[in-house]
Design an enzyme around this catalytic site. Structure first.
Site, PDB file in Angstrom:
ATOM      1  N   LYS A 110     -11.034  48.708  -2.115  1.00 26.35           N
ATOM      2  CA  LYS A 110     -11.341  47.411  -1.492  1.00 26.35           C
ATOM      3  C   LYS A 110     -10.395  47.198  -0.310  1.00 26.35           C
ATOM      4  CE  LYS A 110     -12.011  42.503  -2.669  1.00 26.35           C
ATOM      5  NZ  LYS A 110     -11.926  41.453  -3.708  1.00 26.35           N
TER       6      LYS A 110
ATOM      7  N   SER B 128     -16.225  38.716  -4.450  1.00 27.24           N
ATOM      8  CA  SER B 128     -15.952  39.256  -3.144  1.00 27.24           C
ATOM      9  C   SER B 128     -15.869  40.773  -3.086  1.00 27.24           C
ATOM     10  CB  SER B 128     -14.640  38.675  -2.617  1.00 27.24           C
ATOM     11  OG  SER B 128     -13.547  39.121  -3.396  1.00 27.24           O
TER      12      SER B 128
ATOM     13  N   SER C 120     -14.289  37.788  -8.718  1.00 29.40           N
ATOM     14  CA  SER C 120     -14.684  38.773  -7.709  1.00 29.40           C
ATOM     15  C   SER C 120     -14.806  40.212  -8.170  1.00 29.40           C
ATOM     16  CB  SER C 120     -13.708  38.741  -6.545  1.00 29.40           C
ATOM     17  OG  SER C 120     -14.063  37.701  -5.675  1.00 29.40           O
TER      18      SER C 120
HETATM   19  N1  GLN Z   1     -16.169  33.421  -5.525  1.00 32.80           N
HETATM   20  C1  GLN Z   1     -14.838  32.923  -5.726  1.00 32.80           C
HETATM   21  C2  GLN Z   1     -14.315  32.340  -4.437  1.00 32.80           C
HETATM   22  O1  GLN Z   1     -15.027  32.335  -3.520  1.00 32.80           O
HETATM   23  C3  GLN Z   1     -13.938  33.990  -6.286  1.00 32.80           C
HETATM   24  C4  GLN Z   1     -13.452  34.933  -5.283  1.00 32.80           C
HETATM   25  C5  GLN Z   1     -12.506  35.940  -5.838  1.00 32.80           C
HETATM   26  O2  GLN Z   1     -12.412  36.128  -7.051  1.00 32.80           O
HETATM   27  N2  GLN Z   1     -11.743  36.547  -4.938  1.00 32.80           N
HETATM   28  O3  GLN Z   1     -13.214  31.888  -4.358  1.00 32.80           O
END
Ligand code: GLN
Length: 494
Positions: A79, A159, A183
């Site tokens: 990532k 994400s 995410s």
């Molecule tokens: N979807 C969540 C957010 O937008 C979680 C994102 C994540 O876990 N990095 O904050």
């Protein structure tokens, strides 16, 4: 016969390499070819084929000498939130375009120490803020899955959407993800793979671009529960460079895979049964309960009464910490710098205005607001108090049960663009994942079935702090019962 990385798991590749059925160099070449064939998915931001070849060469030498590490010769995608020395690291943002770290994150350094091969850096929501990969400054990632008879592109979740797409499409054997509010687990659910968010403090955060420091945690994304156990074993461990990493031995997680779950007590939290939740999510959950019963678990109905406050508390705490963490992108030290600014204040404002996308700007504004004088007590302190209540709910329940079973997300993957204009409906997709981050607990998504539309759905297991071993044990039982063998059709090769 040509080697297809999509037909391998980390465990089977490890066996194949040891038995000399193929070399690490051959596996790397096959993975590079498959990665390049999968370019239509837009999963990869930086391909590193030369690096992969060099890593594989070293892996073959170590294999020949009998010095193989746990991931020797295994091609992985990273990532783009993990700093990789000398390799561009953008966190999916324009503001970090061209940033080549002079250091390596602890988690990736651990993977290379165990012999893993780096294929490339993968796409993600900007600064890990999002649930669909649509906030990336470098374009959407497309989910390898499509609804049968429907060519509309679907989101891979977020994400860690590039990681999920890479593993699901099959060009790498595993990928790193990070999970601040879901995410790892939600994109794993959307792409039919396994994703594990470890306990806060299990993996070092050093060298991972910070989003919300009290929630962020790195974890593995793989095609099997066993592979997640192998990969977490390599990633985890104490790191003096991260004061929140915990000095506990890393158990042999792989040994938990296949252990009987007879007699384990599995809690089913009633607050995760939402109004308006699609019937197929409920049906899948009931199926999971039946599988674990059959495997000898005792099912216990439990209550986590503060669950409904988790999402609002998260969307205060996470932006607050983000607004503070992202203050460092000022145009002076990293990445993008606006041209033609008069004076330092204008340089900051122009750089940040040009460098951050709309979702990141929204979070910085919300975060700055909830931390400002007069609102701090009403929002931030209140959210922290709610967080304590959520943790207490879990602690109470874990006095009675060994793990919890719930859905991963309230829906299957949705079409690109469907929720892009409605941040609230996007945030609602995190409803089952954020409580786990607020409480710092481990959670895992296991592919469990297909929706009526033919898309993967995941079941989530939630464990006690530092008890990932039980998640691997129960996760493997769910995986075995579900026997999820469906794969996306490789339309991108056409
Ligand atoms: N979807 C969540 C957010 O937008 C979680 C994102 C994540 O876990 N990095 O904050």
């Amino acid at each position: 016969m040509s080697l297809d990385p999509a037909s391998l798991t980390i465990a089977s590749a490890r066996d194949g390499l040891k038995a000399k059925q193929f070399s690490a160099a051959e596996l790397a070449e096959a993975a590079i070819g498959a990665m390049q064939a999968a370019r239509p998915l837009n999963a990869v931001l930086v391909e590193t084929p030369d690096r992969a070849r060099a890593d594989a060469k070293r892996a073959d030498q170590r294999l020949a000498k009998g010095e193989a590490g746990a991931l020797e010769g295994i091609p992985l995608a990273i990532k783009d939130l993990f700093c990789t020395e000398g390799v561009e690291t953008t966190a999916g943002s324009k503001i970090l375009k061209g940033f080549k770290p002079t250091y390596e994150s602890t988690v990736t350094a651990n993977l290379w120490r165990e012999g893993a091969v780096m294929l490339g850096k993968v796409n993600m929501d900007e600064f890990a803020m999002g649930s669909s990969n649509e906030t990336s400054a470098y374009g959407n990632v497309e989910n390898p899955w499509r609804r049968p008879g429907d060519n509309r592109p679907l989101v891979p979740g977020g994400s860690s959407g590039g990681s999920a797409a890479a593993v699901s499409a099959g060009f790498c054997l595993g990928a790193t993800g990070t999970d601040t509010g879901g995410s790892i687990r939600q994109p794993a659910g959307f792409t039919g793979i396994v994703g594990l968010k470890p306990t806060y403090g299990r993996c070092s955060r050093w060298g991972i671009v910070a989003f919300a420091s009290s929630l962020d945690q790195a974890g593995p994304m793989t095609r099997s529960v066993r592979d997640a156990a192998i990969m977490l074993g390599a990633m985890a461990g104490f790191d003096p460079k991260d004061s929140t990493s915990v000095d506990l031995p890393v158990p042999n997680y792989e040994a938990s895979v296949g252990q009987s779950v007879k007699g384990l007590r599995i809690g089913v939290p009633k607050e995760y049964r939402l109004d308006g939740m699609p019937a197929e999510i409920e049906t899948l959950w009931q199926q999971g309960i039946a599988w674990l019963k059959e495997a000898g678990c005792e099912i216990v109905d439990v209550s986590l009464p503060h669950t409904k406050y988790a999402l609002p508390a998260y969307y205060i705490v996470a932006p607050a910490e983000a607004s503070s963490n992202l203050a460092r992108y000022d145009g002076v030290r990293f990445g993008h710098r606006a041209a033609g600014a008069k004076g330092i204040n204008e340089l900051y404002a122009k750089t940040r205005g040009e460098g951050f996308g709309p979702e990141v700007r929204r979070r910085v504004l919300i975060g700055t607001y909830v931390l400002s004088a007069g609102y701090y007590d009403a929002y931030y302190i209140k959210a922290q108090q709610v967080r304590t209540l959520i943790l207490r709910d879990f602690e109470k329940v874990f006095g009675e049960v060994d793990a919890l079973l719930a859905p991963t997300a309230p829906s299957a993957a949705f079409p690109i663009g469907d929720k892009a204009d409605d941040p609230i409906s996007m945030y609602l997709n995190d409803v089952f994942t954020v409580p786990v981050n607020l409480a710092g607990l481990p959670g895992m998504s296991v592919p469990a079935g297909l929706s009526a539309d033919g898309l993967p759905l995941g079941l989530q297991l939630i464990g006690k702090a530092f008890d990932e071993a039980t998640l691997f044990r129960v996760g493997a039982a769910v995986e075995k019962a579900a026997n999820f063998t469906a794969r996306p059709k490789p339309w991108w090769r056409a």
